[in-house]
Design an enzyme around this catalytic site. Structure first.
Site, PDB file in Angstrom:
ATOM      1  N   GLY A 370       0.827  -1.199   0.000  1.00 16.32           N
ATOM      2  CA  GLY A 370       0.000   0.000   0.000  1.00 16.32           C
ATOM      3  C   GLY A 370       0.857   1.243   0.000  1.00 16.32           C
ATOM      4  O   GLY A 370       2.093   1.182   0.114  1.00 16.32           O
ATOM      5  N   GLY A 373       2.567   5.530   4.740  1.00 15.77           N
ATOM      6  CA  GLY A 373       1.837   6.170   5.820  1.00 15.77           C
ATOM      7  C   GLY A 373       0.505   5.558   6.176  1.00 15.77           C
ATOM      8  O   GLY A 373      -0.254   6.159   6.927  1.00 15.77           O
ATOM      9  N   VAL A 374       0.184   4.355   5.668  1.00 20.08           N
ATOM     10  CA  VAL A 374      -1.110   3.754   5.983  1.00 20.08           C
ATOM     11  C   VAL A 374      -1.009   2.737   7.120  1.00 20.08           C
ATOM     12  O   VAL A 374      -2.015   2.146   7.498  1.00 20.08           O
ATOM     13  CB  VAL A 374      -1.728   3.078   4.737  1.00 20.08           C
ATOM     14  CG1 VAL A 374      -2.048   4.106   3.688  1.00 20.08           C
ATOM     15  CG2 VAL A 374      -0.811   1.999   4.189  1.00 20.08           C
ATOM     16  N   LYS A 376       1.647   0.042   7.512  1.00 25.56           N
ATOM     17  CA  LYS A 376       2.142  -1.305   7.213  1.00 25.56           C
ATOM     18  C   LYS A 376       3.145  -1.775   8.272  1.00 25.56           C
ATOM     19  O   LYS A 376       3.056  -2.895   8.772  1.00 25.56           O
ATOM     20  CB  LYS A 376       2.785  -1.314   5.823  1.00 25.56           C
ATOM     21  CG  LYS A 376       1.844  -0.924   4.695  1.00 25.56           C
ATOM     22  CD  LYS A 376       2.509  -1.047   3.347  1.00 25.56           C
ATOM     23  CE  LYS A 376       3.664  -0.073   3.176  1.00 25.56           C
ATOM     24  NZ  LYS A 376       3.239   1.332   3.218  1.00 25.56           N
ATOM     25  N   THR A 377       4.106  -0.917   8.607  1.00 26.60           N
ATOM     26  CA  THR A 377       5.131  -1.312   9.580  1.00 26.60           C
ATOM     27  C   THR A 377       4.518  -1.533  10.959  1.00 26.60           C
ATOM     28  O   THR A 377       4.858  -2.502  11.658  1.00 26.60           O
ATOM     29  CB  THR A 377       6.226  -0.234   9.640  1.00 26.60           C
ATOM     30  OG1 THR A 377       6.773  -0.037   8.329  1.00 26.60           O
ATOM     31  CG2 THR A 377       7.333  -0.644  10.588  1.00 26.60           C
ATOM     32  N   SER A 694      -5.108   3.490 -18.402  1.00 22.89           N
ATOM     33  CA  SER A 694      -6.412   3.824 -17.839  1.00 22.89           C
ATOM     34  C   SER A 694      -6.887   5.223 -18.214  1.00 22.89           C
ATOM     35  O   SER A 694      -8.001   5.601 -17.852  1.00 22.89           O
ATOM     36  CB  SER A 694      -6.382   3.688 -16.314  1.00 22.89           C
ATOM     37  OG  SER A 694      -5.423   4.550 -15.750  1.00 22.89           O
ATOM     38  N   LYS A 737      -8.376   5.637  -6.880  1.00 18.74           N
ATOM     39  CA  LYS A 737      -8.819   6.669  -7.812  1.00 18.74           C
ATOM     40  C   LYS A 737     -10.121   7.322  -7.353  1.00 18.74           C
ATOM     41  O   LYS A 737     -10.273   8.553  -7.432  1.00 18.74           O
ATOM     42  CB  LYS A 737      -8.982   6.057  -9.210  1.00 18.74           C
ATOM     43  CG  LYS A 737      -7.667   5.595  -9.833  1.00 18.74           C
ATOM     44  CD  LYS A 737      -7.903   4.917 -11.175  1.00 18.74           C
ATOM     45  CE  LYS A 737      -6.595   4.440 -11.783  1.00 18.74           C
ATOM     46  NZ  LYS A 737      -6.782   3.743 -13.066  1.00 18.74           N
TER      47      LYS A 737
END
Length: 806
Positions: A370, A373-374, A376-377, A694, A737
């Site tokens: 991802g 900053g979401v 993961k770590t 896209s 998106k």
């Protein structure tokens, strides 16, 4: 001879057989002749008329057996040398000394022994070059090796003649001549020279000479080292004995007289390590070497360091920490530490449930993918906390050497184990949780190896029970380790490595989710970090909204935390200076501390205009708006693309233009009009690279809009690939998106109908604010997006007075 062009390529010449030597082309060599036939061959060659092309020419061949007195064709090696007799001196009796110079290789076809001397029928040998680049590279390597060879020779072997020969070799540029000159200069054996004479391919001949010269260099180096060792052994031995005697005296005075230098303690640690049989064999051998070494030597230090690493590694099952498999406690911890991410948390709970039912099962390798900053770590750290295991983070960003993963072999100076073994030593347990951070940032294959390939064995559940680090030199069990990887862009992970991973995708947060995270997670933590946990500080909702929309624009919350901490630092400064801190922060404080907003509405223009269409794009950091502008100029129907577009996006634009041209009548366009105007398509933010298929329907809509003069609505964003027949195909990154469109205030989004399956991935709150249009054909897009053309302004009537004046 007047030149090489006069030399016959075939014919018959006197034969000069050699018993125990081999002549190579380009080499002049003295030959002692005792046989009457050989002396007669030299005389016949010299007595030919000077204008005869065969003047002074003979065929030189090497005998298979030295004792053969009058050799025939079967007694000679099949490849000989066309040679020129440069000088001949009569000796005592019937003996003669002749100097012959090799010219070129020839095939021996027939030998006539009836005459005296023997006559050889020959034909010039073809010498193919092979790969020219390889030939010149090998020739340069050979010249370097010969210089190294001469540098290793003892002083008494140096001579002016060798120096001149080396200068000739260095000045030569023809690879074939370099091979022959070097072979003779180094002094190869006759059998080795015969082998080179029969090697007609130049590259193969150069390889053989490189092997022969390398072997002689190795022999010279060994001889030099032996001589130096013999010269220095006695003096060094006496000096070491004196130093050891002084060291024992000093240790005795200090009361630190340890005869085995801690070796007994190391042996006890190795016994308690519960080593497998293979590792035990290696350790016993190294312990034996260490006992026989001088403790102060450098080699002893290397062996001791290796044994201490082996003793520190968690080999035994007793070092494993028991798993805490309280599912409800794990679920509560994940809810407490992480906001949202329901699918990810559900997958982690499932993993723990399977672990509880089948403790010995080798689980999958999870990869959290991802934007930055979401979380993961922090999710990897939470997995370790829920299991009660040790957590080890290994950063792989920028690793380009595979030795960083698998370690260096101990033969190298300064060798170290790889990062995996070092981390196992740091963890101290057999079953830690390994977080392999930024696995997509691994360097690709180059001269230093392939670090991604080095990870394959460690991440394969079927192989990692016998992972072998180069430094360790024996198998180490990694099967009890839980590996968790993180990545931003899955496309940068090699396919063979990605195939071993179970991908769990983490999408970006909505604005509402960011505000909740800031209020419930980031603010309490930042207050504690800045010493403001006792301050009753509150933030208005519009402050958090502005931070999430006007001061940051990202998929995660990392920059949001930075901006929030900037506000709190201002409050902490007031408190530290003795002033009463504020109890509530408002929008005015934002402008005063952080300055004016950094981000505004991504839409360039709020009023519809022909040729301007809003698209949607995907990046590793989340979704973003993609404004496409198209305009017409007088020209010849060419398409110009700007905005740092990738190859795939350029092809999409060309396909869109071909679609519009092929169906010009359907859109009310004159094909001749299209052919007389150039189309310029530009995508703003020209410094940012853009690629992917896209944007197909966006480009098509922009072209139809500018060609028909119909403005495009600005409250609609779109994404989808288009074919030459106008069909709209599915794309990826739908969630990111759509979130980008929602952040920008757009409330209608056009998507391919095949992407309707991705609608559940979009947050419910976002779906309630948006209207999603699913389309199959580009005509559906045009009917949704394009407005009717604005009426042309009425012509202004001419001034009647001006007409009268005319």
């Amino acid at each position: 001879m007047s030149g090489s062009s006069r030399r016959p390529a075939s014919g018959e010449l006197p034969l000069l057989p050699l018993r125990s030597m081999t002549l190579l082309p380009g080499i002049g060599q003295p030959v002692e002749l005792g046989r009457h036939a050989s002396v007669d061959a030299i005389r016949m060659a010299r007595e030919r008329p000077r204008d005869d092309p065969r003047h002074r020419l003979v065929i030189v061949a090497t005998q298979r057996e030295e004792l053969t007195e009058r050799p025939g064709l079967e007694d000679l090696y099949p490849v000989g040398v066309l040679a020129e007799v440069t000088q001949a001196l009569l000796g005592v009796g019937s003996r003669m000394t002749a100097i012959v110079r090799g010219i070129e290789r020839v095939h021996l076809l027939e030998v006539d022994r009836i005459q005296t001397p023997s006559i050889a029928r020959y034909q010039r040998a073809h010498e193919p070059m092979g790969d020219p680049t390889l030939a010149y590279a090998l020739a340069g390597t050979l010249q370097d090796l010969v210089r190294q060879h001469d540098g290793l020779l003892p002083t008494n072997a140096q001579s002016k003649q060798r120096t001149q020969g080396l200068a000739v070799i260095n000045a030569e540029r023809a690879p074939s001549r370099i091979a022959d000159l070097c072979a003779t200069h180094v002094g190869l054996e006759s059998t080795e020279l015969a082998e080179l004479l029969h090697e007609l391919t130049v590259t193969d001949r150069l390889r053989k000479v490189v092997e022969f010269v390398s072997h002689r260099i190795h022999v010279l180096q060994v001889k030099r080292d032996l001589d130096r060792h013999v010269r220095e052994h006695l003096s060094r031995h006496e000096q070491e004995a004196l130093l050891r005697h002084k060291l024992r005296a000093i240790q005795s005075e200090l009361g630190d007289d340890d005869d085995d230098h801690g070796l007994s303690e190391l042996e006890i640690r190795l016994e308690e390590a519960d080593l497998p049989p293979d590792a035990r064999t290696i350790v016993d051998r190294e312990l034996g070497r260490l006992r026989r070494m001088n403790p102060q030597s450098g080699e002893a230090t290397i062996v001791r360091t290796y044994l201490e690493l082996v003793a520190d590694l968690p080999w035994s099952e007793a070092t494993a920490t028991p798993d805490s498999l309280d599912i409800e406690a794990a679920r509560a911890l994940l809810e407490r530490e992480h906001y949202g991410l329901e699918k990810v948390k559900q997958r982690i709970v499932e993993y723990l449930c399977v672990r509880k039912l089948a403790p010995r099962k080798r689980g999958p390798i999870l990869c959290l993918a991802g934007p930055p900053g979401v979380g993961k770590t922090s999710l990897g750290r939470s997995i370790a906390q829920t299991l009660g295991r040790e957590f080890v983070r290994v950063s792989l960003g920028g690793v380009r050497d595979d030795a960083e993963i698998r370690g260096h072999r101990r033969t190298y100076v300064g060798a170290l184990p790889g990062r995996l073994i070092q981390s196992m030593k740091r963890a101290g347990t057999k079953n830690p949780v390994f977080l392999l951070d930024e696995i997509d940032k691994l360097g690709g294959p180059d001269l230093r190896g392939d670090p991604a390939g080095a990870l394959l064995e460690a991440l394969d559940p079927e192989q990692n029970d016998a992972f072998e680090d180069h430094y360790l030199g024996t198998a180490f069990d990694l099967s009890r380790v839980i590996f968790v990887c993180t990545a931003n862009d899955l496309h940068k992970i090699p396919h063979v490595l990605r195939d071993r991973l179970e991908i769990i995708e983490l999408a970006g947060y909505t604005v509402e989710e960011k505000i909740s995270i800031a209020r419930d997670y980031l603010l309490p933590r930042s207050l504690e970090d800045h010493g403001l946990e006792t301050a009753a500080l509150e933030l208005d909702d519009d402050v958090l909204l502005s931070l999430a929309t006007e001061y940051t624009r990202e998929s995660g919350v990392r920059n949001l935390q930075r901006e929030l901490e900037g506000l709190l630092r201002d409050v902490a400064m007031e408190l530290a200076q003795g002033r009463a801190p504020r109890q509530r922060l408002g929008r005015d404080d934002l402008l005063r501390v952080l300055g004016p907003p950094k981000y505004h509405d991504e839409r360039v223009d709020h009023s519809p205009a022909p040729g301007v269409v809003t698209g949607l794009g995907w990046t590793p950091t989340g979704g973003r708006l993609l404004i496409v502008e198209a305009t017409l100029t007088q020209g010849e129907g060419t398409l110009r693309l700007t905005g740092r577009l990738g190859e795939v996006m350029k092809e999409s634009a060309q396909a869109a233009l071909s679609l519009v041209r092929s169906d010009a009548h359907r859109y009310g366009l004159d094909p001749n009009f299209i052919g007389k105007h150039d189309v310029h398509v530009h995508v703003p933010a020209g410094a940012v690279p853009k690629d992917g298929p896209s944007a197909g329907i966006t480009l098509t809509t922009a072209l139809v809009s500018v060609l028909t003069g119909r403005p495009a609505r600005t409250d609609i964003a779109m994404t989808g690939e288009v074919t030459l027949r106008g069909r709209v195909l599915a794309i990826g990154g739908v969630r990111e998106k759509v979130l980008a469109a929602h952040r920008a205030g757009i409330r209608q989004v056009i998507l391919p109908r095949q992407n309707a399956k991705d609608e559940p991935d979009i947050p419910e709150r976002v779906r309630q604010d948006l209207r999603l249009h699913y389309v199959d054909h580009v005509d559906d897009v045009l009917s949704l997006c394009l407005l009717e053309p604005e009426p042309a302004p009425a012509p202004v009537d001419a001034d009647p007075d001006a007409d009268a004046a005319q």
